[in-house]
Scaffold this active site. Sequence first.
Site, PDB file in Angstrom:
ATOM      1  N   HIS A 161      -9.472  -4.065   9.850  1.00 56.24           N
ATOM      2  CA  HIS A 161      -9.428  -3.844   8.404  1.00 56.24           C
ATOM      3  C   HIS A 161      -9.875  -5.081   7.624  1.00 56.24           C
ATOM      4  O   HIS A 161     -10.237  -4.967   6.453  1.00 56.24           O
ATOM      5  CB  HIS A 161      -8.002  -3.498   7.954  1.00 56.24           C
ATOM      6  N   GLU A 177      -5.531  -3.066  12.594  1.00 54.42           N
ATOM      7  CA  GLU A 177      -5.206  -3.874  11.411  1.00 54.42           C
ATOM      8  C   GLU A 177      -6.148  -5.062  11.302  1.00 54.42           C
ATOM      9  O   GLU A 177      -6.577  -5.440  10.210  1.00 54.42           O
ATOM     10  CB  GLU A 177      -3.747  -4.327  11.434  1.00 54.42           C
ATOM     11  N   ALA A 223       1.862  -0.301  10.697  1.00 48.49           N
ATOM     12  CA  ALA A 223       1.519  -1.688  10.428  1.00 48.49           C
ATOM     13  C   ALA A 223       0.659  -1.742   9.182  1.00 48.49           C
ATOM     14  O   ALA A 223       0.151  -0.714   8.729  1.00 48.49           O
ATOM     15  CB  ALA A 223       0.750  -2.289  11.602  1.00 48.49           C
ATOM     16  N   MET A 224       0.500  -2.948   8.625  1.00 49.82           N
ATOM     17  CA  MET A 224      -0.224  -3.077   7.359  1.00 49.82           C
ATOM     18  C   MET A 224      -1.120  -4.299   7.385  1.00 49.82           C
ATOM     19  O   MET A 224      -0.698  -5.394   7.759  1.00 49.82           O
ATOM     20  CB  MET A 224       0.807  -3.163   6.220  1.00 49.82           C
ATOM     21  N   GLU A 225      -2.359  -4.097   6.922  1.00 51.00           N
ATOM     22  CA  GLU A 225      -3.425  -5.080   7.095  1.00 51.00           C
ATOM     23  C   GLU A 225      -3.502  -6.130   5.995  1.00 51.00           C
ATOM     24  O   GLU A 225      -4.584  -6.663   5.737  1.00 51.00           O
ATOM     25  CB  GLU A 225      -4.757  -4.333   7.171  1.00 51.00           C
ATOM     26  N   ASN A 226      -2.406  -6.497   5.352  1.00 49.23           N
ATOM     27  CA  ASN A 226      -2.442  -7.508   4.287  1.00 49.23           C
ATOM     28  C   ASN A 226      -3.314  -8.702   4.705  1.00 49.23           C
ATOM     29  O   ASN A 226      -3.217  -9.180   5.826  1.00 49.23           O
ATOM     30  CB  ASN A 226      -1.038  -8.029   4.014  1.00 49.23           C
ATOM     31  N   GLU A 273      -9.848   4.028   6.196  1.00 50.12           N
ATOM     32  CA  GLU A 273      -9.058   4.462   7.345  1.00 50.12           C
ATOM     33  C   GLU A 273      -9.884   5.209   8.395  1.00 50.12           C
ATOM     34  O   GLU A 273      -9.754   4.954   9.579  1.00 50.12           O
ATOM     35  CB  GLU A 273      -7.861   5.301   6.891  1.00 50.12           C
ATOM     36  N   GLU A 288       0.852  -1.182   0.000  1.00 47.59           N
ATOM     37  CA  GLU A 288       0.000   0.000   0.000  1.00 47.59           C
ATOM     38  C   GLU A 288       0.893   1.238   0.000  1.00 47.59           C
ATOM     39  O   GLU A 288       1.832   1.298   0.785  1.00 47.59           O
ATOM     40  CB  GLU A 288      -0.914   0.027   1.223  1.00 47.59           C
TER      41      GLU A 288
END
Length: 848
Positions: free
Chosen positions: A294, A291, A255-258, A313, A122
């Site tokens: 999401h 996360e 952090a990233m919500e993959n 978001e 992202e």
Amino acid sequence: MDGVTLLSDYKPYPFEIASVSLTFRLDPAATRVLATLDVTPRQPGADMVLQGEDLTLISLSLDGRALVPGDYLLDETGLTLPAAGLPAGPFRLQTEVEIAPAANTALEGLYMSNGMYCTQCEAEGFRHITFYPDRPDVMSRFHVRIESDLPVLLSNGNPVGQGPGWAEWDDPWPKPAYLFALVAGDLRATSGSFTTRSGRKVDLNIWVRPGDEDRCDFALGALARSMTWDEEAYGREYDLDLFNIVAVDDFNMGAMENKGLNIFNSKLVLASPETATDTDYERIEAVIAHEYFHNWTGNRITCRDWFQLCLKEGLTVYRDQSFTRDVRLGGLKRIEDVAALRARQFREDAGPLAHPPRPDRYKEINNFYTATVYEKGAEVVGMLASLLGPEGYRAALDLYFDRHDGQACTIEDWIKVFEDTSGRDLSQFKLWYTQAGTPKLTVTEAYENGTYTLEVSQTTPPTPGEEVKPPRHIPLAVGLLSPNGDEVVPTTVLELTEARQSFRFEGLAARPVPSLLRGFSAPVILDRATTPAEQAFLLAHDTDPFNRWEAGRTLARQTLMAMARGEGAQLDYLDAVGRLIADEEADPGFRAACLRLPGEDEIAAALFARGDTPDPDAIRAARRKLMKMLATRHGAALTRVYDSCAVTGPYSPDAGPAGRRALRLAVLALLTTEDGGARAAALFAEATNMTESIGALNLLVAEGKGQGQLAAFAARWSKDPLVMDKWRMAQGALTPPEDAAETVTRLGTAPEFDWKNPNRFRSLLGGFAANHAGFHRVDGAGYALYADWLLRLDPLNPQTAARMSTAFETWRRYDTTRQAHAKTALARIAATPGLSRDLAEMVGRLAG
Ligand SMILES: [Zn+2]
């Protein structure tokens, strides 16, 4: 305009990609990525455009036939297959590219961090991995094969096969490329499981590098609490058999919500009492929740295009804030959220970077991961919830999930579910999404024959590119107190829709004291003539915890503003603080929040808003003087609280003990201005947890002391970079201004300072940007130093450099000497050849 993307230019992608199969042959210098795309044309005669940057094309074939240059166009932004060469029906496109993860310092796409491979896609990182329609409205099923000798090989979805040197993953849920993730490394898992309310057993893993396993239990518990909460509050269950979280040391974001494979900055996973503060624990829990949430608000329902970023978001921040309010102390959390909103978003909205939660143009989308999109976006969702009430809000969300699951949506889709479930017209409300600026409410009142009338008018100041601001639809929560402190009208939500409106309350026995904007029911600035005595009354009696705090905050700010202009302190404020210190009924965390004085930046903003030119040195002096006055006047009571609030027994990050530690540190901050740092030094020496250890150290550094403690801290923690970030942050943010730039230079050039790691850079330089009088030093040394560092970082990590340039967003507030220094620094950045698009856009807006 050059390089500008416009919301109005949106067009659907003319191809459907039902599935994509990826094979990664990992190698630090030469990773091969093979991609197979199953494509169905949706629109005859359309060229197929695939984004791709910094990729070496090895081969390309269509339905098994190799394509040669001339069959396609290749440039630095990607690959175009002309319509003339494409079949009319479904076809298969295969590409092979080579990339160099070890050379990827921008940390976008596939990169390496201390020997492990990881990804960040992202917003537009996937185009650094392979040729693909890198846009959120193209949703596909991903199958991934990873080939590597590393022991742990992870991707999205469920594992479907593995053997020596390989693993395969399949994600059954179609997703956009920005949610793709891959991790490969020597990692250890802390594992648990969760059973959803419909009986699905989910394996949970927190993956970290060897040696960090003992700092994962809190994160694992937070994940399970988040899963339970989303089932109860939103009826949302998890939808895979596995949920993986991986901690990574080099990461541009939090952090990233993959999908099924969240990747976290290690500082938002790892926690032990010795290494993490109470605030870290609360933040870790909130980000794990964010996360996880999401998975529904972002992944199952995603954004049509990046202009809609606040769709996922704003909503998800609102959800994580609600979660924290439920699992900790709700009133206190609201206070913290509003304080943060004002410090970051109000500041953004008042300056050259102001933009709506849904902007309509950008040059570089990475520059729109802002407080406005996130925190103001959350406030807008909160206003919808208060306009519709809890049941109305839940009904709208149920419809949102039913109607849009599996889709890529817009703010229009979102507002429509509220309109359809409530029957209300929310077209005026939509302005909150499409216009920038913080509305100002001016309130006057009258009382006659038992009737109290509030007259409210609203205006929103112009922001860059937006001169005209029609009235907004604003929920204004109001309560009324009688002069003896009883609540005579409980919280009522008034709806403002016009430039000027009045509201009547009848049958009152005496002129009431109004408690306005309870719970901070809208992100606005409230302007009402009030007296210090009335603020002190509300601080003592209001039933709304936010407004109690707000009354004290207003008193403190007004006193500090007066002192910064050379006037004396208000006795009402000093007395009100005395009562608060002695109020043992009040929650300790709440008392701590009330005892913390407004920061120097907040005072500067308030002075500027009333037409003054803030003087950073005078503000700093006023703040320190007021702390000293409080310590002198209430020393005995403060000492009693300090001695009686010590928390004994095993450490717990829960709100109760954390609140007592916070109160003790807030009291200590005042006492330290009087005792030469003796108590802070004693606390530092005896502390058994990081909250008290770094809390005491911060106070000593702010006094220009603590050299021995800084050395002791460094000796103990030199092998732990995350803990040393707190040490750097303390010195960057709190060193007295006359030494701040020099201290930052010394720490920044020390051999152990790895400035290419975003956490290191942010701790020292981000700390320095928060050192108000140090950064805005009148000789310009702060601005010059900061510009040097941005220019050093930009060629390697443009995203982080651009984000950190926001330190310059307030330069117009200050005197002409400081302005000239800031302009020089910005001009020097702008004139540097080869500047990234990210930083160039930001500097242009900041200077413009
Ligand atoms: Zn998010």
